[in-house]
Design a protein around this motif. Structure first.
Motif, mmCIF file in Angstrom:
data_model
loop_
_atom_site.group_PDB
_atom_site.id
_atom_site.type_symbol
_atom_site.label_atom_id
_atom_site.label_comp_id
_atom_site.label_asym_id
_atom_site.label_seq_id
_atom_site.Cartn_x
_atom_site.Cartn_y
_atom_site.Cartn_z
ATOM 1 N N THR A 64 0.843 -1.201 0.000
ATOM 2 C CA THR A 64 0.000 0.000 0.000
ATOM 3 C C THR A 64 0.876 1.249 0.000
ATOM 4 O O THR A 64 1.860 1.323 0.738
ATOM 5 C CB THR A 64 -0.913 0.023 1.246
ATOM 6 N N GLN A 65 0.491 2.202 -0.808
ATOM 7 C CA GLN A 65 1.218 3.471 -0.814
ATOM 8 C C GLN A 65 0.814 4.271 0.417
ATOM 9 O O GLN A 65 -0.360 4.591 0.616
ATOM 10 C CB GLN A 65 0.893 4.273 -2.078
ATOM 11 N N ARG A 66 1.786 4.628 1.238
ATOM 12 C CA ARG A 66 1.502 5.335 2.492
ATOM 13 C C ARG A 66 1.700 6.837 2.377
ATOM 14 O O ARG A 66 1.040 7.616 3.052
ATOM 15 C CB ARG A 66 2.388 4.795 3.595
ATOM 16 N N ASN A 67 2.656 7.228 1.576
ATOM 17 C CA ASN A 67 2.974 8.642 1.419
ATOM 18 C C ASN A 67 3.345 8.900 -0.024
ATOM 19 O O ASN A 67 3.878 8.022 -0.709
ATOM 20 C CB ASN A 67 4.171 9.036 2.291
ATOM 21 N N LYS A 68 3.094 10.120 -0.461
ATOM 22 C CA LYS A 68 3.451 10.487 -1.819
ATOM 23 C C LYS A 68 4.033 11.890 -1.793
ATOM 24 O O LYS A 68 3.531 12.771 -1.089
ATOM 25 C CB LYS A 68 2.218 10.451 -2.712
ATOM 26 N N GLY A 69 5.078 12.109 -2.566
ATOM 27 C CA GLY A 69 5.681 13.431 -2.672
ATOM 28 C C GLY A 69 4.988 14.261 -3.738
ATOM 29 O O GLY A 69 3.995 13.854 -4.326
ATOM 30 N N ASN A 70 5.549 15.437 -3.983
ATOM 31 C CA ASN A 70 4.942 16.370 -4.947
ATOM 32 C C ASN A 70 5.468 16.138 -6.354
ATOM 33 O O ASN A 70 6.212 16.955 -6.902
ATOM 34 C CB ASN A 70 5.214 17.817 -4.518
ATOM 35 N N PHE A 71 5.100 15.051 -6.917
ATOM 36 C CA PHE A 71 5.492 14.727 -8.282
ATOM 37 C C PHE A 71 4.224 14.495 -9.100
ATOM 38 O O PHE A 71 3.192 14.087 -8.568
ATOM 39 C CB PHE A 71 6.374 13.478 -8.307
ATOM 40 N N PRO A 72 4.316 14.741 -10.439
ATOM 41 C CA PRO A 72 3.116 14.542 -11.270
ATOM 42 C C PRO A 72 2.714 13.076 -11.341
ATOM 43 O O PRO A 72 3.488 12.178 -11.006
ATOM 44 C CB PRO A 72 3.554 15.075 -12.645
ATOM 45 N N GLY A 73 1.503 12.873 -11.812
ATOM 46 C CA GLY A 73 0.961 11.534 -11.889
ATOM 47 C C GLY A 73 1.707 10.604 -12.834
ATOM 48 O O GLY A 73 1.476 9.393 -12.814
#
Lengths: 114, 113
Positions: free
Chosen positions: A53-62
């Motif tokens: 599961t993805q827990r965190n995501k940075g500020n990058f485009p899709g």
């Protein structure tokens, strides 16, 4: 024990193509995170996975995506490559997702987009 | 906005001296702060982690301090050697964000013999 393994080590792609990078964490580590390193922006967090599961995501485009498999191995994908995506992509693993866990980095995958 | 700054882009010192690197941060309340070493073309290697309730941590010739009032960490290498030449990165480990480390730009340390 073996460290974090990333493949491929070096690759060259053309603008508009897509790329998949692979990461095998240290045995027993269940958390995998990805970082992008460029001379201008330094090390920037992309995303983190734990138990598939993805827990965190940075500020990058899709265009930047990732996934984790049941054996904790992880892949990240970049679609529609741009010249600015040229960077060292680093995978890191740790025992778990909590703060304070020691994080171990792989040697990285050098991506050049031409 | 949140910011991490490492005192200088490069630090040149003589072998045997103590190298002191600085990491300042703003608009964070980190629970942990970590220091990494990175050699050219290689991934970062973990060196030390210090918690917000710890003032100082040591490991062999390395020492880290963490002052949450000043919002600053100092990283010392005593009796420095040419083999210590590398880029040193500090990283904040905000609570409740898992392994989402926020890195400083790094300081290049050059130890001359």
């Amino acid at each position: 024990k073996a460290g974090v393994t990333q493949t491929p080590r070096y690759l060259i792609k053309t603008r508009g193509q897509q790329v998949t990078l692979s990461c095998s964490p240290i045995s027993g580590h269940r958390s995998v995170s990805w970082y992008q390193q460029t001379p201008g922006q330094g090390l920037q967090f992309l995303f983190e996975y734990f138990s598939e599961t993805q827990r965190n995501k940075g500020n990058f485009p899709g265009r930047f995506s990732g996934r984790q498999f049941s054996n904790s191995r992880s892949e990240m994908n970049v679609s529609t490559l741009e010249l600015g995506d040229s960077a060292l992509y680093l995978c890191a693993s740790s025992l778990g997702p909590g703060s304070g866990n020691t994080i171990y980095f792989g040697e990285g995958s050098w991506l050049t987009v031409v | 906005s949140q910011k991490i700054e490492q005192n200088s882009e490069a630090l040149n010192i003589q072998e045997g001296k103590t190298a002191t690197l600085t990491c300042n941060y703003t608009n964070y309340s980190p629970a942990y702060l970590q220091w990494y070493r990175q050699d050219p073309g290689r991934g970062p290697v973990f060196l030390l982690l210090i918690r917000e309730n710890e003032k100082e941590k040591r490991k062999e010739r390395l020492k880290v301090t963490f002052d949450t009032t000043l919002k600053q960490s100092l990283f010392h290498i005593t009796a420095s050697q040419p083999a210590d030449s590398a880029t040193y990165l500090c990283a904040l480990d905000p609570p409740r964000y898992g392994n989402k480390l926020v890195f400083g730009a790094g300081t290049i340390l050059r130890v001359k013999s």
